[in-house]
Enzyme design. Structure first.
Site: not given
Length: 420
Positions: A164, A194, A244
């Protein structure tokens, strides 16, 4: 060295290609194969990729194909960057949950579950075909939801690591604020994909001085502004959550915002049309500025670093998605966590982390339970399994919402769910 990008027709791909070209000393790519069934996208993306390599004097070859088995033959690593259902499916993921007062987002909440259900079977099918054609190839997964997809790959015995760009983005941001080189910033990055927090920001490496208190004191407004969270919240927490976390910490506020503006999917779809038109221009030989607004910042650098460590065996430390294996002792060993890891030719091994505050550990445990149920629903199907996953998600939670969202998820994704 041969690398394959599955989903090579993505408008993200020139960002990745630019990284391969610039960082060729780190990752000497001899052949880059872009694989995608969508020839109308693959052709312009592949053309621009070749021109980027040529402009930067890269000696490697760029090829394009729709034949996965031929592409992965002899490949050292296969990067997965898929969007099953395209931006149209994302548009639905971002809208129908709002009708129930829940966040509409493509990687978390009900929309994130829909994406997982569409994506996991497709990724596992691709991974099996890769393994049949070339069992030695590493799989690097950038396909969301990365945590769930990586867990599916690892449970099926694949040589896989999840990636990520959140951590590398924060590293670059903090380095700029502190006036140091990015390589000098080591993040104590802990959590799930996230769903992470920076517990410390160390200068000079893992054992360096923690400058997170200084960062928040001197630059807290800038950090809070990027996260769209109150500065006072960061001061009280004393850590930096990923952006997030706003879906959890300001859920109702976010729902109202999302209801009052066009979806991100609609914005991205418009950008993609413009980007693909740019890519068709034979005079364009570098990634356009518009691509920075598409998302995926620093993805190429993170991917180069990871591939270089896995294939070169040089050994490096990097934030990746990896099997928990006791790293967070309150989670199952086969859960997938996003933490700093030692990466080399043998794979990724998570480094020890400090004990997680119950404020964060509780949410991590909660979302991990949801991810386990989501993966079960993706692998085995069935309305009841979808309902259980939604009921378990902290952004849904109530049975009436879960019932309604289950019906809407299935209705909007029936073409992608074999069991439906």
């Amino acid at each position: 060295m041969k690398l394959v990008v599955v989903g090579g027709g993505s408008t993200y791909t020139p960002e990745l290609v630019d990284g391969f070209a610039r960082l060729r000393d780190t990752l000497p790519v001899g052949e880059l194969v872009l694989v995608d069934p969508a020839a109308d996208r693959l052709e312009p993306v592949g053309g621009l990729a070749r021109r980027i390599f040529a402009r930067q004097g890269h000696p490697g070859k760029v090829t394009t194909t729709g034949d996965l088995e031929a592409a992965v033959d002899g490949a050292d690593a296969v990067l997965l960057q898929l969007r099953v259902g395209g931006q149209a499916a994302r548009q639905r993921d971002e809208t129908w949950p709002l009708e129930c007062g829940c966040v509409g987002q493509e990687t978390t909440g009900a929309g994130g579950l829909a994406k997982a259900l569409r994506t996991v079977p497709v990724v596992l099918d691709i991974a099996e075909r890769v393994r049949d054609a070339n069992p030695e190839a590493w799989i690097i997964d950038f396909t969301n939801p990365v945590g769930i997809v990586t867990r599916a790959l690892l449970q099926a015995g694949h040589k896989a690591v999840g990636l990520c760009n959140v951590a590398i983005g924060l590293q670059r941001k903090f380095a700029a604020l502190l006036g140091v080189a990015p390589a000098d910033v080591y993040l104590e990055h802990v959590g799930l994909n996230h769903l992470t927090w920076e517990l410390g920001v160390r200068l000079g490496g893992r054992d360096g001085a923690d400058v997170l208190p200084r960062l928040l004191a001197e630059h807290g407004d800038a950090v809070a502004g990027d996260l769209r969270l109150p500065r006072g919240l960061l001061d009280r927490l004393g850590v930096v959550p990923s952006y997030y976390l706003r879906y959890f910490y300001a859920h109702d506020e976010v729902v109202e915002e999302l209801r009052g503006r066009p979806s991100r999917a609609a914005e991205v779809a418009a950008m993609e049309r413009e980007l693909l038109e740019m890519y068709r221009d034979p005079a364009l030989d570098e990634k356009p500025e518009l691509l920075a607004r598409r998302g995926g910042a620093y993805y190429s650098e993170a991917a180069v670093d990871l591939a270089a460590s896995l294939l070169g065996g040089r050994g490096a430390t990097q934030v990746v998605n990896v099997r928990n294996a006791g790293t967070l002792p309150f989670l199952p060993d086969d859960a997938v966590v996003e933490v700093q890891a030692e990466v080399d030719a043998d794979g990724a091994r998570p480094l020890p982390v400090r004990e997680l505050d119950p404020l964060y550990a509780g949410l991590v445990a909660h979302v991990t339970a949801y991810e386990e149920l989501a993966l079960e629903a993706a692998l085995r199907g069935g309305r009841d399994r979808v309902f259980r996953a939604l009921l378990a998600h902290p952004l849904v939670g109530q049975y009436a919402y879960a019932e309604t969202l289950t019906d809407r998820l299935i209705a909007h994704n029936r073409e992608h769910l074999a069991w439906a």
